[in-house]
Scaffold this active site. Structure first.
Site, PDB file in Angstrom:
ATOM      1  N   PRO A 127       0.781  -1.241   0.000  1.00 47.62           N
ATOM      2  CG  PRO A 127       0.021  -0.941   2.187  1.00 47.62           C
ATOM      3  CD  PRO A 127       0.744  -1.922   1.296  1.00 47.62           C
ATOM      4  CB  CYS A 128       3.184   2.793  -2.395  1.00 47.97           C
ATOM      5  SG  CYS A 128       2.383   2.456  -3.955  1.00 47.97           S
ATOM      6  CG  HIS A 129      -2.958   3.402  -1.231  1.00 46.32           C
ATOM      7  ND1 HIS A 129      -2.664   2.064  -1.421  1.00 46.32           N
ATOM      8  CD2 HIS A 129      -3.911   3.457  -0.264  1.00 46.32           C
ATOM      9  CE1 HIS A 129      -3.427   1.341  -0.603  1.00 46.32           C
ATOM     10  NE2 HIS A 129      -4.184   2.165   0.104  1.00 46.32           N
TER      11      HIS A 129
END
Length: 177
Positions: A146-148
């Site tokens: 989850p780089c978001h």
């Protein structure tokens, strides 16, 4: 996929893939025998397939079968309702530094955000904020890694490989889940 096969463009590796649609646009899910090796988001399904071909130019790419399309459906369901969780085996390949960053990202709970400097601190490299941002940009497993959930120090949204508006939508869904 072994590290040497990854460096060789996926040579001698079969990768199953399928393209679907979700509220964020098109989504491509691809998997080797070890697990999901790519989750790509975009507006153009053909461009997503070309991205996969560029990422694994020597792999045997196999269009999804009904069983594989169920895996794609589970990824789409997770995008639409993050509270469902995503429990699929992953075939994650990158440098040792990228691996450390991506592992730290996976430890961020849904609905939470951290800044790039926080991730750099967590992996024991406090001066590597730019390298952390580059590792986020190199992530080919949207939502699974989850780089978001990484934002600017002031909480503002910054670059996201698949577009800031998609990042905003993902964060909003997680916050309301």
């Amino acid at each position: 996929m072994t590290p040497s096969a990854y460096r060789a463009g996926g040579a001698a590796t079969a990768i199953r893939f399928a393209v679907g649609e979700c509220s964020l646009g098109s989504i491509l899910v691809a998997a080797s025998e070890r697990g999901v090796c790519a989750i790509l988001l975009g507006d153009d399904p053909d461009k997503l397939v070309r991205d996969l071909q560029d990422r694994f130019p020597r792999a045997e790419l196999i269009g999804g079968d009904p069983e594989f399309e169920r895996q794609v459906a589970s990824v789409v369901a997770f995008v639409e309702a993050p509270g469902l969780g995503l429990d699929l085996p992953l075939d994650v390949r990158g440098t040792a530094f990228q691996q450390r960053v991506w592992q730290a990202l996976r430890a961020i709970p849904a609905g939470a955000t951290v800044c790039y400097a926080d991730i750099a601190e967590r992996i024991g490299a406090p001066r590597s904020v730019r390298a952390v941002a580059q590792a986020c940009a190199a992530n080919a497993l949207a939502v699974a890694i989850p780089c978001h959930r990484v934002v600017q120090r002031d909480g503002g949204l910054s670059g996201y490989r698949w577009g800031v508006e998609r990042k905003r939508k993902l964060l909003d869904r997680e916050a309301s889940a």
